[in-house]
Scaffold this motif. Structure first.
Motif, mmCIF file in Angstrom:
data_model
loop_
_atom_site.group_PDB
_atom_site.id
_atom_site.type_symbol
_atom_site.label_atom_id
_atom_site.label_comp_id
_atom_site.label_asym_id
_atom_site.label_seq_id
_atom_site.Cartn_x
_atom_site.Cartn_y
_atom_site.Cartn_z
ATOM 1 N N PHE A 132 20.667 53.212 29.852
ATOM 2 C CA PHE A 132 20.933 53.864 30.672
ATOM 3 C C PHE A 132 21.318 53.374 32.130
ATOM 4 O O PHE A 132 21.430 53.970 32.836
ATOM 5 C CB PHE A 132 20.274 55.137 30.624
ATOM 6 C CG PHE A 132 19.636 55.637 29.326
ATOM 7 C CD1 PHE A 132 20.928 56.734 28.831
ATOM 8 C CD2 PHE A 132 18.769 55.583 28.698
ATOM 9 C CE1 PHE A 132 20.568 57.039 27.347
ATOM 10 C CE2 PHE A 132 18.397 56.219 27.376
ATOM 11 C CZ PHE A 132 19.267 57.071 26.868
ATOM 12 N N SER A 186 24.751 53.670 19.878
ATOM 13 C CA SER A 186 23.961 54.686 19.376
ATOM 14 C C SER A 186 23.013 54.496 18.227
ATOM 15 O O SER A 186 23.495 53.186 17.686
ATOM 16 C CB SER A 186 24.886 55.976 19.483
ATOM 17 O OG SER A 186 25.452 56.545 20.703
ATOM 18 N N ASN A 201 23.599 59.254 20.962
ATOM 19 C CA ASN A 201 22.762 59.365 22.490
ATOM 20 C C ASN A 201 23.146 58.398 23.448
ATOM 21 O O ASN A 201 22.807 58.363 24.626
ATOM 22 C CB ASN A 201 21.322 59.113 22.071
ATOM 23 C CG ASN A 201 21.041 57.875 21.445
ATOM 24 O OD1 ASN A 201 21.791 57.279 20.500
ATOM 25 N ND2 ASN A 201 20.135 56.782 21.985
ATOM 26 N N HIS A 247 22.620 55.080 24.459
ATOM 27 C CA HIS A 247 21.465 54.775 25.262
ATOM 28 C C HIS A 247 21.890 53.262 25.766
ATOM 29 O O HIS A 247 21.363 52.916 26.686
ATOM 30 C CB HIS A 247 20.263 54.348 24.250
ATOM 31 C CG HIS A 247 20.361 53.653 22.827
ATOM 32 N ND1 HIS A 247 20.967 54.162 21.786
ATOM 33 C CD2 HIS A 247 20.231 52.305 23.086
ATOM 34 C CE1 HIS A 247 21.121 53.257 21.062
ATOM 35 N NE2 HIS A 247 20.612 51.939 21.498
ATOM 36 N N LYS A 278 19.544 63.851 26.392
ATOM 37 C CA LYS A 278 19.369 62.530 26.698
ATOM 38 C C LYS A 278 18.166 62.401 27.689
ATOM 39 O O LYS A 278 17.469 61.246 27.749
ATOM 40 C CB LYS A 278 20.405 61.692 27.288
ATOM 41 C CG LYS A 278 21.575 61.612 26.504
ATOM 42 C CD LYS A 278 22.857 61.009 27.319
ATOM 43 C CE LYS A 278 24.170 60.858 26.140
ATOM 44 N NZ LYS A 278 25.265 60.357 26.887
#
Length: 327
Positions: free
Chosen positions: A109, A150, A230, A232, A296
């Protein structure tokens, strides 16, 4: 380029098949990629080779060895440092323990979006990180896209942070990615990319994490029926050159190589966007369950100890702040 005495038998065998065009060149640069033929990174280096051959009046060529013909990424990094391989397209993760600045762009992230990643890596921060490869016998040339990564697995849909608990997830061989999985409650299993399909199929692992094109081109979607977006990781990939090979070029030829690498980037991004869409369509058509509605926030909050562990110097903390401050 001179082939060193440590050249592996596999590479020697591959070189025997160099085409007539490459054989006619004064300099043939051997380039490695773990991805299959036709993959955007592979095609981008081929495009770079076409540019180089044209701009050097046929003196410089690139021979691309795709599909891990020269080995998995960790092995090819060492071969590139020793000058056995001239060019290498590699994910950032395997560099984390060698070039510490790559840890920052590998953090979960760290980038808000792919566009944010492009703005950072196309600017002075990206140039600074490329320069950090040289003390390790590598020349950083350009960044390619690795998309947003993901999770996918064979066991159950991941619809919340809690659903990660206990899953055995393959990660690249990087301490950051291992710690990321631990912080999410999953069991990290570092494995070479080429072993993921059979490991999911046989239950050695439950799943892995990657982008749409890799999920599709590897066939992992055939054995992992749940894919959670997601996102990440948004980690750029890097094209590096052996410093030994680089030092064997004239200054003018070095400039040609560097410019051709940079000119391959927009071509790669265009191909990447098209490939992402095509891969997504194929995966959806195959009946994989895609989870798009996921919060998230718990994932991001869980990464605090990962940042604290790996961002350990003022230099790295400053790099994190500058990336986060980039609009």
């Amino acid at each position: 380029m001179t082939i060193t005495k440590t050249l592996t038998a596999a590479l020697l065998a591959s070189v025997a098949f160099v085409g007539q065009a490459a054989a006619a060149c004064e300099i043939t640069l051997r380039s490695s990629d773990t991805h299959p033929d036709g993959y955007p990174t592979v095609e981008a280096v081929k495009h770079m080779g076409a540019l180089l051959q044209d701009r050097s009046d046929g003196r410089i060529c690139i021979e691309v060895f795709h599909s891990a013909q020269l080995g998995e990424e960790r092995d090819t990094i060492e071969q590139t440092r020793f000058g056995v391989i001239d060019l290498n397209r590699v994910s950032m993760g395997p560099f984390n323990n060698l070039v510490e600045q790559t840890k920052v762009v590998s953090l979960p992230f760290i980038f808000r979006s792919v566009d944010h990643m492009h703005r950072v890596m196309d600017g002075p921060i990206g140039d600074e990180i490329l320069a950090a490869f040289e003390p390790h016998d590598l020349i950083g040339l350009a960044y390619f896209d690795g998309g947003s990564r993901s999770f996918y697995n064979s066991q159950r849909p991941i619809e919340s942070f809690e659903d990660m608990a206990g899953l055995k997830i393959r990660v690249m061989q990087s301490d950051i990615f291992v710690d990321m999985m631990t912080a999410m409650g999953a069991s990290a299993t570092p494995l070479p990319y080429g072993e993921v399909y059979s490991s999911i199929q046989t239950g050695v692992i439950d799943g892995a994490e990657n982008n749409w094109p890799s999920f599709e081109s590897s066939g992992h979607y055939e054995v992992a029926g749940y894919y959670t977006l997601n996102e990440h990781l948004i980690v750029p990939e890097v094209l590096v050159m052996s410093k030994q090979s680089w030092d064997g070029l004239s200054a003018d030829d070095q400039a040609l190589v560097r410019q051709a690498a940079r000119d391959s980037v927009p071509v790669m991004r265009e191909m990447w966007a098209a490939r992402e869409k095509a891969s997504e369509d194929q995966v959806r058509a195959a009946g994989v369950q895609i989870i798009t509605d996921i919060d998230k926030t718990p994932f991001i909050e869980a990464m605090v100890p990962v940042y604290e562990k790996h961002v350990t110097s003022d230099e790295l903390r400053d790099l994190v702040m500058r990336i986060q401050a980039t609009e």
